[in-house]
Motif scaffolding. Structure first.
Motif, mmCIF file in Angstrom:
data_model
loop_
_atom_site.group_PDB
_atom_site.id
_atom_site.type_symbol
_atom_site.label_atom_id
_atom_site.label_comp_id
_atom_site.label_asym_id
_atom_site.label_seq_id
_atom_site.Cartn_x
_atom_site.Cartn_y
_atom_site.Cartn_z
ATOM 1 N N LYS A 96 3.040 9.271 -11.576
ATOM 2 C CA LYS A 96 3.268 9.943 -10.287
ATOM 3 C C LYS A 96 2.785 11.389 -10.301
ATOM 4 O O LYS A 96 2.412 11.929 -9.255
ATOM 5 C CB LYS A 96 4.754 9.866 -9.916
ATOM 6 N N ASN A 97 2.790 12.023 -11.464
ATOM 7 C CA ASN A 97 2.352 13.410 -11.571
ATOM 8 C C ASN A 97 0.899 13.558 -11.991
ATOM 9 O O ASN A 97 0.424 14.675 -12.205
ATOM 10 C CB ASN A 97 3.245 14.158 -12.576
ATOM 11 N N TRP A 115 -4.056 -3.400 -3.919
ATOM 12 C CA TRP A 115 -3.142 -2.327 -4.299
ATOM 13 C C TRP A 115 -2.178 -2.887 -5.325
ATOM 14 O O TRP A 115 -1.570 -3.931 -5.124
ATOM 15 C CB TRP A 115 -2.363 -1.818 -3.086
ATOM 16 N N GLY A 116 -2.036 -2.197 -6.458
ATOM 17 C CA GLY A 116 -1.176 -2.701 -7.524
ATOM 18 C C GLY A 116 -1.920 -3.699 -8.382
ATOM 19 O O GLY A 116 -3.124 -3.936 -8.206
ATOM 20 N N PRO A 117 -1.239 -4.331 -9.328
ATOM 21 C CA PRO A 117 -1.916 -5.277 -10.222
ATOM 22 C C PRO A 117 -2.329 -6.542 -9.491
ATOM 23 O O PRO A 117 -1.681 -6.967 -8.521
ATOM 24 C CB PRO A 117 -0.842 -5.577 -11.278
ATOM 25 N N ASN A 144 1.448 6.769 -6.767
ATOM 26 C CA ASN A 144 0.159 7.313 -7.208
ATOM 27 C C ASN A 144 -0.715 6.254 -7.865
ATOM 28 O O ASN A 144 -1.392 6.501 -8.875
ATOM 29 C CB ASN A 144 0.355 8.502 -8.163
ATOM 30 N N LEU A 145 -0.709 5.062 -7.264
ATOM 31 C CA LEU A 145 -1.560 3.965 -7.721
ATOM 32 C C LEU A 145 -2.657 3.726 -6.696
ATOM 33 O O LEU A 145 -2.413 3.796 -5.488
ATOM 34 C CB LEU A 145 -0.734 2.693 -7.916
ATOM 35 N N LYS A 174 0.836 -1.206 0.000
ATOM 36 C CA LYS A 174 0.000 0.000 0.000
ATOM 37 C C LYS A 174 0.867 1.250 0.000
ATOM 38 O O LYS A 174 0.589 2.211 -0.745
ATOM 39 C CB LYS A 174 -0.916 -0.033 1.228
ATOM 40 N N ASN A 175 1.914 1.253 0.803
ATOM 41 C CA ASN A 175 2.823 2.421 0.849
ATOM 42 C C ASN A 175 3.496 2.636 -0.506
ATOM 43 O O ASN A 175 3.595 3.771 -0.995
ATOM 44 C CB ASN A 175 3.880 2.217 1.927
ATOM 45 N N VAL A 176 3.962 1.545 -1.130
ATOM 46 C CA VAL A 176 4.579 1.648 -2.463
ATOM 47 C C VAL A 176 3.601 2.291 -3.439
ATOM 48 O O VAL A 176 3.940 3.219 -4.177
ATOM 49 C CB VAL A 176 5.003 0.245 -2.962
ATOM 50 N N CYS A 177 2.367 1.804 -3.438
ATOM 51 C CA CYS A 177 1.377 2.297 -4.406
ATOM 52 C C CYS A 177 1.019 3.753 -4.138
ATOM 53 O O CYS A 177 0.815 4.527 -5.093
ATOM 54 C CB CYS A 177 0.134 1.418 -4.364
#
Length: 454
Positions: free
Chosen positions: A154-155, A106-108, A92-93, A85-88
């Motif tokens: 990310k942006n 979270w993530g794929p 910005n995922l 979750k922190n990575v995503c």
């Protein structure tokens, strides 16, 4: 998978690079105690091998994600889930629903989280970490290999779903349409705002004596190299236009040589090097507008038509009369030859290298001129990044202590040598996705020191 019912080795090659890119991005989030395997990709004779370090995983270590196409989805370790979750969040995922499980991830959905046999937390199967670019109607399988750049994601104004526009969330009628639309809007922003901004930046830089690293320029703006043709259409300055043209030509020649090498291996199915050497020599002579079979007769018009087909197929860009003039200009073929040889791990004889340096348009390459055909590799560049930053910090200390003059400007052990080495290592790391602010600042400071002091 990537070409539907048709084999698509070139698309599989692209997908293999996404694993490495995602591992670099996860490393850059500085998430404590979350491991990815060390990875590198090796290219040889047209094929790509994704190499991964051995990690202590077993049949019962998977605690997060799916390894059966989404039929089942594990979520058995809250600590591991929070790390993903922190990575995503940093990337910005967004969290989204994967069907038929009705669980949020979270993530794929096919990212696997493991509690290793050593008790550490690992994530693997990372190729689809970033969402796909919205595909054209005739390229629906592109959602599995044409991903959005991390810098763009990310942006983005809103978080995006890794599984948007794929079957992983296609039946989620509650949130799936909104997730898909957010990725489509991001793709539109890429084409309507980001790519034009990159073209404008290249035009501005054209007024200086600059040598672009286009991979770095494109990726830092969040633009994939597959959009070279579109950027080329938008630039207005001659220098940017010409350099982008040559970047496209080098890349299509590299891809064409890879395809011919794969075809040759499928045809002869032997390990002997000689057939491949002859193929490479004939291809390099094609770049020089010659053919050994045609007794080295110049054939510029056929050559331009050949390039035009390759460029359209890869970049959907049509060569103009000005482009043709640039390609036929003196020194053009030598310039392309040197770059293709470098990208393909080809070492040519000293006589050919000297002929390239002096822009000898009469270069004809023989099998004796082909000294080596080696594999090329890209790694996560973590050690190189660490060494580059260490060199940078050491120079910073010397500058602050006003002791730099004790080392002198020259020599491998001097400040100049330290700066050049740091610049090379950081440039290489940035090209692989290490684009955090402190790294960009360090590189900018090094460039300024080199310009001002040496």
């Amino acid at each position: 998978m990537y070409g539907g019912k048709q084999r698509a080795d070139d698309k599989a090659i692209k997908a293999a690079a996404h694993d490495l890119k995602a591992a670099v991005q996860i490393f850059n989030t500085n998430t404590a105690d979350l491991q990815t395997p060390l990875m590198c990709i090796v290219d040889y004779r047209g094929y790509r091998l994704l190499c991964s370090s051995k990690v202590p995983l077993g049949s019962n270590t998977m605690k997060l994600g799916s390894n059966d196409g989404g039929r089942t989805l594990k979520d058995d370790c809250a600590e591991l889930r929070n790390k993903v979750k922190n990575v995503c969040r940093v990337l910005n995922l967004k969290k989204h629903i994967v069907l038929p499980t009705q669980r949020g991830v979270w993530g794929p959905g096919d990212l696997e989280g493991h509690v290793g046999l050593d008790g550490k937390h690992y994530v693997v199967d990372l190729a689809r970490l970033f969402p796909p670019e919205a595909p054209s109607p005739d390229e629906t399988r592109a959602v599995y290999y044409n991903m959005l750049r991390p810098e763009l994601v990310k942006n983005n104004p809103v978080p995006l779903s890794s599984d948007a526009l794929t079957g992983w969330c296609g039946r989620d009628r509650s949130h799936g349409p909104a997730n898909n639309e957010e990725v489509r809007e991001c793709s539109k922003r890429l084409h309507s705002q980001v790519i034009p901004a990159l073209a404008a930046a290249l035009d501005r830089d054209s007024t200086t004596d600059i040598t672009w690293d286009f991979s770095l320029e494109f990726h830092s703006h969040g633009v994939n190299m597959r959009h070279l043709g579109r950027v080329k259409e938008l630039v207005t300055q001659a220098k940017a236009s010409t350099d982008l043209l040559f970047e496209m030509v080098v890349r299509v020649f590299k891809n064409e040589l890879r395809q011919q090498l794969r075809d040759k291996m499928e045809e002869i199915k032997v390990a002997s090097e000689e057939p491949y050497r002859l193929l490479v020599v004939n291809f390099l002579n094609t770049i020089m507008q010659h053919s050994l079979a045609d007794e080295a007769v110049d054939r510029p018009f056929e050559w331009l038509a050949y390039i035009g087909v390759l460029v359209w197929k890869k970049f959907k860009y049509t060569l103009t009369e000005a482009d043709n003039a640039d390609l036929l200009a003196a020194q053009s073929a030598e310039r392309v030859l040197a770059r293709v040889a470098e990208k393909m791990g080809i070492t040519l004889s000293s006589s050919v290298q000297q002929a390239i340096l002096v822009r000898n348009q009469g270069i004809i390459i023989s099998t004796q001129d082909l000294e080596h055909m080696t594999a090329t590799a890209k790694s996560m560049s973590i050690l190189g990044l660490a060494e580059g930053m260490m060199q940078y910090y050491e120079v910073q200390i010397l500058m602050k202590q006003k002791r730099a003059q004790q080392f002198g400007p020259a020599g491998a052990g001097g400040v100049l040598g330290m700066l050049k080495k740091a610049n090379m290592l950081l440039s290489r790391a940035m090209s692989l996705g290490h684009t955090e602010t402190h790294i960009l600042l360090a590189r900018a400071n090094i460039e300024a020191w080199l310009a001002d002091r040496y």
